[in-house]
Design a protein around this motif. Structure first.
Motif, PDB file in Angstrom:
ATOM      1  N   ASP A  56       0.844  -1.195   0.000  1.00  0.00           N
ATOM      2  CA  ASP A  56       0.000   0.000   0.000  1.00  0.00           C
ATOM      3  C   ASP A  56       0.878   1.244   0.000  1.00  0.00           C
ATOM      4  N   GLU A  57       1.156   1.751  -1.185  1.00  0.00           N
ATOM      5  CA  GLU A  57       2.019   2.929  -1.307  1.00  0.00           C
ATOM      6  C   GLU A  57       1.355   4.202  -0.805  1.00  0.00           C
ATOM      7  N   ASP A  58       0.065   4.138  -0.516  1.00  0.00           N
ATOM      8  CA  ASP A  58      -0.648   5.297   0.020  1.00  0.00           C
ATOM      9  C   ASP A  58      -0.728   5.283   1.542  1.00  0.00           C
ATOM     10  N   ASP A  59      -0.091   4.311   2.170  1.00  0.00           N
ATOM     11  CA  ASP A  59      -0.059   4.235   3.634  1.00  0.00           C
ATOM     12  C   ASP A  59       1.304   4.738   4.109  1.00  0.00           C
ATOM     13  N   PRO A  60       1.348   5.959   4.628  1.00  0.00           N
ATOM     14  CA  PRO A  60       2.642   6.492   5.025  1.00  0.00           C
ATOM     15  C   PRO A  60       3.224   5.838   6.275  1.00  0.00           C
ATOM     16  N   VAL A  61       2.394   5.208   7.083  1.00  0.00           N
ATOM     17  CA  VAL A  61       2.872   4.652   8.354  1.00  0.00           C
ATOM     18  C   VAL A  61       3.912   3.564   8.121  1.00  0.00           C
ATOM     19  N   ALA A  62       3.635   2.644   7.222  1.00  0.00           N
ATOM     20  CA  ALA A  62       4.596   1.574   6.943  1.00  0.00           C
ATOM     21  C   ALA A  62       5.878   2.146   6.357  1.00  0.00           C
ATOM     22  N   ALA A  63       5.757   3.125   5.465  1.00  0.00           N
ATOM     23  CA  ALA A  63       6.938   3.723   4.845  1.00  0.00           C
ATOM     24  C   ALA A  63       7.776   4.493   5.872  1.00  0.00           C
ATOM     25  N   VAL A  64       7.119   5.211   6.778  1.00  0.00           N
ATOM     26  CA  VAL A  64       7.855   5.939   7.825  1.00  0.00           C
ATOM     27  C   VAL A  64       8.579   4.948   8.735  1.00  0.00           C
ATOM     28  N   THR A  65       7.894   3.877   9.102  1.00  0.00           N
ATOM     29  CA  THR A  65       8.516   2.853   9.940  1.00  0.00           C
ATOM     30  C   THR A  65       9.717   2.247   9.232  1.00  0.00           C
ATOM     31  N   LEU A  66       9.571   1.946   7.970  1.00  0.00           N
ATOM     32  CA  LEU A  66      10.658   1.386   7.189  1.00  0.00           C
ATOM     33  C   LEU A  66      11.829   2.363   7.119  1.00  0.00           C
ATOM     34  N   GLY A  67      11.530   3.624   6.902  1.00  0.00           N
ATOM     35  CA  GLY A  67      12.579   4.646   6.868  1.00  0.00           C
ATOM     36  C   GLY A  67      13.302   4.766   8.196  1.00  0.00           C
ATOM     37  N   ALA A  68      12.553   4.776   9.275  1.00  0.00           N
ATOM     38  CA  ALA A  68      13.168   4.878  10.607  1.00  0.00           C
ATOM     39  C   ALA A  68      14.041   3.670  10.910  1.00  0.00           C
ATOM     40  N   ALA A  69      13.592   2.502  10.513  1.00  0.00           N
ATOM     41  CA  ALA A  69      14.377   1.286  10.756  1.00  0.00           C
ATOM     42  C   ALA A  69      15.680   1.320   9.967  1.00  0.00           C
ATOM     43  N   HIS A  70      15.608   1.737   8.712  1.00  0.00           N
ATOM     44  CA  HIS A  70      16.834   1.840   7.905  1.00  0.00           C
ATOM     45  C   HIS A  70      17.774   2.901   8.471  1.00  0.00           C
ATOM     46  N   LEU A  71      17.221   4.024   8.922  1.00  0.00           N
ATOM     47  CA  LEU A  71      18.064   5.048   9.547  1.00  0.00           C
ATOM     48  C   LEU A  71      18.783   4.482  10.770  1.00  0.00           C
ATOM     49  N   ALA A  72      18.067   3.719  11.572  1.00  0.00           N
ATOM     50  CA  ALA A  72      18.661   3.147  12.780  1.00  0.00           C
ATOM     51  C   ALA A  72      19.823   2.216  12.450  1.00  0.00           C
ATOM     52  N   LEU A  73      19.769   1.590  11.283  1.00  0.00           N
ATOM     53  CA  LEU A  73      20.840   0.686  10.865  1.00  0.00           C
ATOM     54  C   LEU A  73      21.932   1.395  10.061  1.00  0.00           C
ATOM     55  N   GLY A  74      21.748   2.685   9.802  1.00  0.00           N
ATOM     56  CA  GLY A  74      22.726   3.423   9.011  1.00  0.00           C
ATOM     57  C   GLY A  74      22.634   3.143   7.524  1.00  0.00           C
ATOM     58  N   ALA A  75      21.508   2.609   7.090  1.00  0.00           N
ATOM     59  CA  ALA A  75      21.269   2.339   5.666  1.00  0.00           C
ATOM     60  C   ALA A  75      20.525   3.540   5.089  1.00  0.00           C
ATOM     61  N   PHE A  76      21.278   4.569   4.721  1.00  0.00           N
ATOM     62  CA  PHE A  76      20.675   5.856   4.409  1.00  0.00           C
ATOM     63  C   PHE A  76      19.965   5.909   3.058  1.00  0.00           C
ATOM     64  N   ALA A  77      20.470   5.242   2.048  1.00  0.00           N
ATOM     65  CA  ALA A  77      19.790   5.253   0.747  1.00  0.00           C
ATOM     66  C   ALA A  77      18.426   4.557   0.828  1.00  0.00           C
ATOM     67  N   PRO A  78      18.333   3.362   1.430  1.00  0.00           N
ATOM     68  CA  PRO A  78      16.999   2.759   1.569  1.00  0.00           C
ATOM     69  C   PRO A  78      16.081   3.574   2.484  1.00  0.00           C
ATOM     70  N   ALA A  79      16.659   4.223   3.483  1.00  0.00           N
ATOM     71  CA  ALA A  79      15.850   5.081   4.360  1.00  0.00           C
ATOM     72  C   ALA A  79      15.252   6.223   3.555  1.00  0.00           C
ATOM     73  N   ALA A  80      16.070   6.859   2.719  1.00  0.00           N
ATOM     74  CA  ALA A  80      15.579   7.959   1.897  1.00  0.00           C
ATOM     75  C   ALA A  80      14.475   7.483   0.961  1.00  0.00           C
ATOM     76  N   ALA A  81      14.646   6.321   0.351  1.00  0.00           N
ATOM     77  CA  ALA A  81      13.621   5.803  -0.569  1.00  0.00           C
ATOM     78  C   ALA A  81      12.295   5.583   0.156  1.00  0.00           C
ATOM     79  N   ALA A  82      12.344   5.001   1.335  1.00  0.00           N
ATOM     80  CA  ALA A  82      11.118   4.762   2.098  1.00  0.00           C
ATOM     81  C   ALA A  82      10.473   6.078   2.526  1.00  0.00           C
ATOM     82  N   LEU A  83      11.276   7.007   2.983  1.00  0.00           N
ATOM     83  CA  LEU A  83      10.742   8.287   3.441  1.00  0.00           C
ATOM     84  C   LEU A  83      10.218   9.125   2.281  1.00  0.00           C
ATOM     85  N   GLU A  84      10.817   8.984   1.106  1.00  0.00           N
ATOM     86  CA  GLU A  84      10.278   9.672  -0.073  1.00  0.00           C
ATOM     87  C   GLU A  84       8.891   9.126  -0.418  1.00  0.00           C
ATOM     88  N   GLN A  85       8.692   7.824  -0.235  1.00  0.00           N
ATOM     89  CA  GLN A  85       7.366   7.235  -0.444  1.00  0.00           C
ATOM     90  C   GLN A  85       6.370   7.855   0.535  1.00  0.00           C
TER      91      GLN A  85
END
Length: 126
Positions: A56-85
């Protein structure tokens, strides 16, 4: 209530129990993923949030969670992609804008300045 009171580990257990009853419940899975980030288990959160964000690309909650998780791991490119979604659906969420600022800083993206300004403006309020 457990999560709100700062008992993330206990909340994880309860969300896992609820998900065991109905493994297809996306709402419970999303809450579990978000709580896993708070409990310091971002890799597990990514495993749960990735299919939710894709489904569900229209659900920001999952994308924000995904972005935060990637940020916590230092995976900045995947974090940016999730947060852009998430940004496409929820442009006024300071979590999204501040997370993007951090991800863009780490990747050297020129959009970091814009996101820092948006983050500061949203945190300042009206």
């Amino acid at each position: 209530m457990l999560r709100a009171r700062g008992h993330a580990a206990a909340a994880v257990l309860e969300y896992e129990r609820a998900l065991a009853v109905d493994p297809g419940d996306a709402r419970v899975a999303g809450k579990l993923a978000r709580t896993l980030v708070e409990a310091g288990e971002p890799a597990r959160a990514i495993a749960i949030a990735t299919p939710l964000a894709a489904a569900d690309e229209d659900d920001p909650v999952a994308a924000v969670t995904l972005g935060a998780a990637h940020l916590a791991l230092g995976a900045f490119a995947p974090a940016a992609a999730a947060l852009e979604q998430a940004l496409r659906v929820s442009p006024f969420d300071p979590t999204v804008r501040c997370g993007l600022a951090a991800a863009y800083d780490a990747t050297g993206d020129a959009r970091a300045g814009r996101e820092h300004a948006a983050c500061a403006a949203l945190r300042a309020g009206p």
